[in-house]
Design a protein around this motif. Structure first.
Motif, PDB file in Angstrom:
ATOM      1  N   LEU A 113       9.570  13.311  27.664  1.00  0.00           N
ATOM      2  CA  LEU A 113       9.931  12.206  26.783  1.00  0.00           C
ATOM      3  C   LEU A 113       9.395  12.429  25.375  1.00  0.00           C
ATOM      4  O   LEU A 113      10.033  12.039  24.398  1.00  0.00           O
ATOM      5  CB  LEU A 113       9.390  10.883  27.330  1.00  0.00           C
ATOM      6  N   LEU A 114       8.223  13.047  25.264  1.00  0.00           N
ATOM      7  CA  LEU A 114       7.631  13.323  23.963  1.00  0.00           C
ATOM      8  C   LEU A 114       8.347  14.488  23.294  1.00  0.00           C
ATOM      9  O   LEU A 114       8.589  15.520  23.924  1.00  0.00           O
ATOM     10  CB  LEU A 114       6.141  13.646  24.132  1.00  0.00           C
ATOM     11  N   ASP A 115       8.701  14.310  22.017  1.00  0.00           N
ATOM     12  CA  ASP A 115       9.387  15.337  21.236  1.00  0.00           C
ATOM     13  C   ASP A 115      10.717  15.737  21.889  1.00  0.00           C
ATOM     14  O   ASP A 115      11.040  16.916  21.998  1.00  0.00           O
ATOM     15  CB  ASP A 115       8.496  16.565  21.047  1.00  0.00           C
ATOM     16  N   ASN A 116      11.468  14.738  22.304  1.00  0.00           N
ATOM     17  CA  ASN A 116      12.779  14.973  22.904  1.00  0.00           C
ATOM     18  C   ASN A 116      13.834  14.327  21.996  1.00  0.00           C
ATOM     19  O   ASN A 116      14.144  13.137  22.115  1.00  0.00           O
ATOM     20  CB  ASN A 116      12.847  14.392  24.308  1.00  0.00           C
ATOM     21  N   GLU A 117      14.354  15.106  21.060  1.00  0.00           N
ATOM     22  CA  GLU A 117      15.318  14.585  20.085  1.00  0.00           C
ATOM     23  C   GLU A 117      16.594  14.110  20.750  1.00  0.00           C
ATOM     24  O   GLU A 117      17.205  13.123  20.334  1.00  0.00           O
ATOM     25  CB  GLU A 117      15.641  15.661  19.045  1.00  0.00           C
ATOM     26  N   CYS A 118      16.999  14.796  21.789  1.00  0.00           N
ATOM     27  CA  CYS A 118      18.228  14.454  22.503  1.00  0.00           C
ATOM     28  C   CYS A 118      18.157  13.038  23.076  1.00  0.00           C
ATOM     29  O   CYS A 118      19.036  12.209  22.851  1.00  0.00           O
ATOM     30  CB  CYS A 118      18.452  15.482  23.610  1.00  0.00           C
ATOM     31  N   LEU A 119      17.087  12.743  23.806  1.00  0.00           N
ATOM     32  CA  LEU A 119      16.924  11.421  24.412  1.00  0.00           C
ATOM     33  C   LEU A 119      16.757  10.344  23.352  1.00  0.00           C
ATOM     34  O   LEU A 119      17.336   9.257  23.456  1.00  0.00           O
ATOM     35  CB  LEU A 119      15.718  11.437  25.355  1.00  0.00           C
ATOM     36  N   THR A 120      15.983  10.637  22.317  1.00  0.00           N
ATOM     37  CA  THR A 120      15.751   9.658  21.260  1.00  0.00           C
ATOM     38  C   THR A 120      17.039   9.322  20.521  1.00  0.00           C
ATOM     39  O   THR A 120      17.321   8.157  20.230  1.00  0.00           O
ATOM     40  CB  THR A 120      14.698  10.188  20.273  1.00  0.00           C
ATOM     41  N   ALA A 121      17.853  10.342  20.223  1.00  0.00           N
ATOM     42  CA  ALA A 121      19.111  10.110  19.518  1.00  0.00           C
ATOM     43  C   ALA A 121      20.069   9.274  20.361  1.00  0.00           C
ATOM     44  O   ALA A 121      20.714   8.350  19.857  1.00  0.00           O
ATOM     45  CB  ALA A 121      19.756  11.445  19.155  1.00  0.00           C
ATOM     46  N   ALA A 122      20.180   9.589  21.651  1.00  0.00           N
ATOM     47  CA  ALA A 122      21.061   8.824  22.532  1.00  0.00           C
ATOM     48  C   ALA A 122      20.601   7.369  22.623  1.00  0.00           C
ATOM     49  O   ALA A 122      21.419   6.446  22.629  1.00  0.00           O
ATOM     50  CB  ALA A 122      21.092   9.456  23.918  1.00  0.00           C
ATOM     51  N   ASN A 123      19.303   7.158  22.699  1.00  0.00           N
ATOM     52  CA  ASN A 123      18.767   5.803  22.783  1.00  0.00           C
ATOM     53  C   ASN A 123      19.044   5.012  21.507  1.00  0.00           C
ATOM     54  O   ASN A 123      19.343   3.814  21.558  1.00  0.00           O
ATOM     55  CB  ASN A 123      17.266   5.869  23.045  1.00  0.00           C
ATOM     56  N   ASN A 124      18.984   5.668  20.360  1.00  0.00           N
ATOM     57  CA  ASN A 124      19.236   4.990  19.089  1.00  0.00           C
ATOM     58  C   ASN A 124      20.718   4.754  18.826  1.00  0.00           C
ATOM     59  O   ASN A 124      21.087   3.817  18.120  1.00  0.00           O
ATOM     60  CB  ASN A 124      18.644   5.799  17.938  1.00  0.00           C
ATOM     61  N   ASP A 125      21.565   5.606  19.391  1.00  0.00           N
ATOM     62  CA  ASP A 125      22.996   5.539  19.095  1.00  0.00           C
ATOM     63  C   ASP A 125      23.785   4.648  20.042  1.00  0.00           C
ATOM     64  O   ASP A 125      24.942   4.338  19.757  1.00  0.00           O
ATOM     65  CB  ASP A 125      23.617   6.950  19.160  1.00  0.00           C
ATOM     66  N   SER A 126      23.211   4.259  21.171  1.00  0.00           N
ATOM     67  CA  SER A 126      24.011   3.656  22.241  1.00  0.00           C
ATOM     68  C   SER A 126      23.427   2.336  22.722  1.00  0.00           C
ATOM     69  O   SER A 126      22.230   2.065  22.566  1.00  0.00           O
ATOM     70  CB  SER A 126      24.106   4.632  23.422  1.00  0.00           C
ATOM     71  N   LEU A 127      24.280   1.548  23.337  1.00  0.00           N
ATOM     72  CA  LEU A 127      23.854   0.295  23.939  1.00  0.00           C
ATOM     73  C   LEU A 127      23.213   0.507  25.299  1.00  0.00           C
ATOM     74  O   LEU A 127      22.395  -0.287  25.746  1.00  0.00           O
ATOM     75  CB  LEU A 127      25.048  -0.653  24.084  1.00  0.00           C
ATOM     76  N   SER A 128      23.603   1.563  25.991  1.00  0.00           N
ATOM     77  CA  SER A 128      23.020   1.906  27.284  1.00  0.00           C
ATOM     78  C   SER A 128      23.002   3.420  27.423  1.00  0.00           C
ATOM     79  O   SER A 128      23.830   4.120  26.833  1.00  0.00           O
ATOM     80  CB  SER A 128      23.797   1.266  28.438  1.00  0.00           C
ATOM     81  N   VAL A 129      22.049   3.925  28.212  1.00  0.00           N
ATOM     82  CA  VAL A 129      21.854   5.365  28.350  1.00  0.00           C
ATOM     83  C   VAL A 129      21.720   5.705  29.828  1.00  0.00           C
ATOM     84  O   VAL A 129      20.995   5.029  30.574  1.00  0.00           O
ATOM     85  CB  VAL A 129      20.597   5.842  27.593  1.00  0.00           C
TER      86      VAL A 129
END
Length: 440
Positions: A113-129
């Motif tokens: 979870l730490l330093d995971n740009e992929c997960l962070t971007a999806a979380n910021n861009d979407s209503l659900s992940v």
């Protein structure tokens, strides 16, 4: 009352009746002869759940229902059909007003979870992940040479890492969907089930991994689902390199000279809370497979006395990786500041090894996280620069952190593997690619 007065009275009554009935039939029409303060404004309700974005409901001044309604609440109204919105794919996902309905995060060698740009971007861009991990059957079984593609020790370490990732996601309001199957099949089925319009993933470097990415992209293209790739497996970001990847030097010395003045990007903080799982679609989380499920023999990880071997004592996962990193950094800070005769310094732990490479390889820990932690806990300078006359041995006037050199070597092998990972490049590959494939 005379006839004229009676006609005027009837006309006024008709106008009043029409004025009072218009708001009921057309909520957006407001008569001019009635003060606006006497009518409450019409409200446009937008359900908060991701799956209900395709239905908006219109309501009059009646109190809102206790539960979110997916149908129009207007009664005795010609607008019987609910207002429908087509799926919207924003050009700028960072715009809060144009979030994706749902996104799939495809975990690969980035089980953190730490330093995971992929997960962070999806979380910021979407209503659900929807986080997903696939145990690809093509990664198991025997190779053409008769060896295990994935041995029992590595597989056990991977199972630990996936289990730890699931627990970390659950602690932040999400979860992990686990499947045994080909990613191009599993991801398409899940994306269709939850109505996702994008898949987020980190790019990898080897030929087989690049082929898997191509298959996923082709399958998603048929379903009109976007695939967004990120880079997160090296100390230096691929976009920061002072050359195109195809123009990368094929020897370490040339590579080091070109990148030694680059700055390392800051790590991305782990999110305290993640977007929830999509409410649409009927899917199961799935069980994490055992070694036997993957076609491996659990007894191979045990010694003759029936106990687990030395390698089996390594516990996979980000939680264990961060604990080991902090312990190693503390050992480094406590070491006496002594160097070798040639001026170099070593900050290695027991047996001259940090023993963190398995977690780096599985992506439980990023090189940037390791770099930043050592910078914070030790006073020694961490530098990738080296004296050009040291012949690659690491001597420097200012003293060299050997661990930094190891991370730089690791970057070199991963970048050179990516350079030659396509089928065409493999035919043109120099002998260095054999080394890259062995160490990446």
């Amino acid at each position: 009352m005379d006839l004229e007065a009676e006609k005027e009275h009837e006309a006024a009554f008709a106008v009043a009746s029409l004025s009072l009935s218009l708001p009921t039939i057309f909520p957006f029409v407001q008569p001019k002869n009635i003060p606006s303060t006497t009518l409450q404004p019409t409200k446009l309700k937008v359900p908060t759940q991701a799956s209900s974005l395709t239905h908006l409901s219109l309501s009059t001044t009646t109190p809102p229902p206790s539960k979110t309604s997916f149908k129009s609440t207007v009664s005795a109204n010609p607008l019987h059909a609910p207002l429908s919105l087509a799926p919207h794919r924003p050009r700028d996902p960072s715009n809060a007003a144009a979030l994706r309905r749902a996104a799939v995060v495809w975990f690969r060698n980035d089980l953190r979870l730490l330093d995971n740009e992929c997960l962070t971007a999806a979380n910021n861009d979407s209503l659900s992940v929807l986080p997903v991990y696939c145990f690809d059957p093509s990664d198991y079984g025997k190779s053409a040479s008769g060896f295990d593609k994935t041995g029992p020790y590595r597989a056990a370490f991977l199972i630990d890492s996936v289990s730890d990732l699931r627990r970390s996601l659950q602690a932040r309001g999400s979860d992990l969907v686990v499947r045994v199957g080909k990613p191009e099949t599993v991801l398409v089925e899940l994306a269709k089930a939850v109505g996702a319009d994008a898949v987020y993933a980190h790019r990898e470097v080897s030929h087989d991994e690049a082929k898997a990415e191509e298959k996923v992209e082709a399958a998603m293209k048929e379903e009109n689902v976007e695939v967004k790739y990120f880079w997160g497996s090296t100390l230096y970001h691929v976009d920061d390199l002072p050359f195109q990847l195809e123009d990368m030097p094929s020897n370490y010395g040339g590579f080091r000279d070109r990148v030694q003045k680059l700055e390392v990007r800051k790590t991305i903080e782990a999110l305290d809370h993640l977007k929830g799982m999509p409410s649409r679609g009927d899917f199961e989380l799935g069980e994490i497979p055992s070694l036997m499920d993957l076609g491996l023999n659990p007894s191979a990880t045990m010694s003759q006395d029936g106990k687990f071997g030395a390698n089996a004592s390594m516990i996979g996962g980000e939680t264990e990786a961060l604990q080991r990193l902090k312990k190693f950094a503390a050992e480094c800070a406590a070491q006496p500041n002594k160097g070798f005769k040639d001026g170099t310094q070593s900050i290695y732990g027991a047996n001259f090894s940090c023993k963190i490479s398995p977690w780096l390889a599985m992506g439980c820990l990023s090189p940037r996280t390791m770099y930043e932690e050592l910078k914070k806990t030790t006073s020694r300078a961490i530098s990738a620069s080296a004296d050009k006359n040291d012949g690659g041995n690491g001597s420097s006037r200012n003293g060299i952190n050997w661990l930094m050199f190891e991370l730089l070597w690791r970057d070199f092998f991963r970048f050179i593997t990516k350079k030659y990972s396509s089928a065409k490049k493999q035919l043109e590959a120099a002998p260095v690619t054999a080394c890259a494939g062995a160490y990446a």
